[in-house]
Design an enzyme around this catalytic site. Sequence first.
Site, PDB file in Angstrom:
ATOM      1  N   ASP A  14      -6.579   4.998   7.604  1.00 16.63           N
ATOM      2  CA  ASP A  14      -5.121   4.438   7.924  1.00 16.63           C
ATOM      3  C   ASP A  14      -4.392   5.793   8.562  1.00 16.63           C
ATOM      4  OD1 ASP A  14      -6.030   2.656   5.856  1.00 16.63           O
ATOM      5  OD2 ASP A  14      -4.235   1.579   6.330  1.00 16.63           O
ATOM      6  N   GLN A  36     -13.803   6.640   2.702  1.00 13.11           N
ATOM      7  CA  GLN A  36     -13.682   5.610   3.579  1.00 13.11           C
ATOM      8  C   GLN A  36     -14.280   5.777   5.099  1.00 13.11           C
ATOM      9  OE1 GLN A  36      -9.483   4.438   4.066  1.00 13.11           O
ATOM     10  NE2 GLN A  36      -9.823   2.248   3.214  1.00 13.11           N
ATOM     11  N   TYR A  79       1.389  -0.823  -7.139  1.00 15.57           N
ATOM     12  CA  TYR A  79       0.049  -0.867  -6.767  1.00 15.57           C
ATOM     13  C   TYR A  79      -0.818  -0.691  -7.933  1.00 15.57           C
ATOM     14  CZ  TYR A  79      -4.153  -0.103  -4.419  1.00 15.57           C
ATOM     15  OH  TYR A  79      -5.730  -0.136  -3.719  1.00 15.57           O
ATOM     16  N   ASP A 132     -12.733  -4.928   2.886  1.00 10.28           N
ATOM     17  CA  ASP A 132     -12.882  -5.183   1.533  1.00 10.28           C
ATOM     18  C   ASP A 132     -13.511  -6.342   1.035  1.00 10.28           C
ATOM     19  OD1 ASP A 132     -10.951  -3.056   2.020  1.00 10.28           O
ATOM     20  OD2 ASP A 132      -9.618  -3.683   0.411  1.00 10.28           O
ATOM     21  N   GLU A 138      -0.562  -6.585   9.575  1.00 10.62           N
ATOM     22  CA  GLU A 138      -1.831  -5.924   9.063  1.00 10.62           C
ATOM     23  C   GLU A 138      -2.985  -6.275   9.807  1.00 10.62           C
ATOM     24  OE1 GLU A 138      -2.092  -6.487   5.099  1.00 10.62           O
ATOM     25  OE2 GLU A 138      -3.824  -4.983   4.860  1.00 10.62           O
ATOM     26  N   TYR A 161       0.831  -1.187   0.052  1.00 14.08           N
ATOM     27  CA  TYR A 161       0.128  -0.057  -0.112  1.00 14.08           C
ATOM     28  C   TYR A 161       0.881   1.345   0.125  1.00 14.08           C
ATOM     29  CZ  TYR A 161      -3.642  -3.256   1.532  1.00 14.08           C
ATOM     30  OH  TYR A 161      -4.462  -4.386   1.976  1.00 14.08           O
TER      31      TYR A 161
END
Length: 421
Positions: A38, A103, A83, A160, A384, A31
């Site tokens: 985040d 988000q 990405y 997701d 993560e 990412y």
Amino acid sequence: MADATTCDREARAILAKNDRGGYTVPTAGLYPYQWNWDSVFAALGFAEHDMDRAWSEIETLFRGQWPNGMVPHILFHQVDPGYFPGPDVWGGVGPIPSSGISQPPIAGTFVRWLLDRNPGAQPRARALFKPLMDWHRWFMTWRNEGGAIVVTHPWETGRDNCPDWDGPFAAIEPEGVEQYYRRDTTHVVEEERPRRYDYDRYLYLVKLGAESGWDEAYLKDTTPFRVADPTMTFTLLRSTRDLKVLAERFGEPVDELDRWIAEMEEGSERLWNAEAGTYDCYDIRAGKHTGVVSNASFLTWYAGVGGGRMLDQFDRIAGLTKYYVPSTDPAHPAYEPKRYWRGPVWAMMNMLIATGLGEAGHTDRAQALTENTRALISKNGFAEYFDPTNGAPAGGRDFTWTAAVWLAWASPNTGKTPWAA
Ligand code: GLC
């Protein structure tokens, strides 16, 4: 197991390593850009040792705000071919190349927390107030279905590939998606990432949005994916309550905020699935609940709704795996302990859940969850996400938000319990 002081040091080093100057990437490689929520978690991590840097993280995020108020989920500050899908696929229409969706809006709450710790920064918080109001207004204008907040893409919820999307996705035929090459599986093994089937549909929805020029009015009528979601509804409701506190402090009017709060309190009821005894998603197109108890279901206390409704579910799920809260109920047939949002534990969700539990007076549960997450991270590092059965680290490593919530909440040295403040 690493001792707490070593973990504190490592966490700070991770924030420093992922700092690109004014914004932080979630992790190098997988990412490589600025992600919306985040970054807000990162700000709280920085706040523990560098207040100035904490504020600038959020200020940089709002520099990408679109004219219609939307704050994108990704800001592509510097193109990185590692990405996919990048800025050319998204075709964002804001001041900085970006994605076309948003988000979970946790920023209002976190700005309030930053200001509580750093009252001298009132001018910086004030400068963020109007952009925050504009962003909330965008949600209440375009994503409001009777006070429940809807998404037009799974990525918007930050969860997701959770099983809530399985029903809505089964109704979508991803026509016309050009051949593409995934980069995520070059960084992380396939069984810890979404399946190809899901990716085809993610890209199909991006294509529909981009082709419309991210026209919300058009998408509202036409997109096949319109799902009311607890992450969005509960974080927006919570953030609106905190914006109201800020408004009162700044001498700004609160009537619009009061209206939004009342609407979302009512809208939260639309997410209550009485049959399954949980808050879950509601698929607007199909007219039905998705029937999944997820970690987002437990944001009820963070939002300040529902009373004790979810306590039994919480206790049941907390007893099923060594580490909790799993992103999907382990008793659900779609549960997969290693696959991203279909089972793994996410430390930053735990921080929000524990905050809500503590504020609602369930301090034993809040404390137990804090200690469980502390053990999880100190034994397994700053991954993560984690396998709930044994804590095995999964997905990306040296992850910003895991380091941030360690410093801000889980560390016995630097961590704070927002509910006790
Ligand atoms: C994934 C997560 C999302 C997060 C992003 C960057 O897409 O599901 O919540 O914001 O990665 O870490």
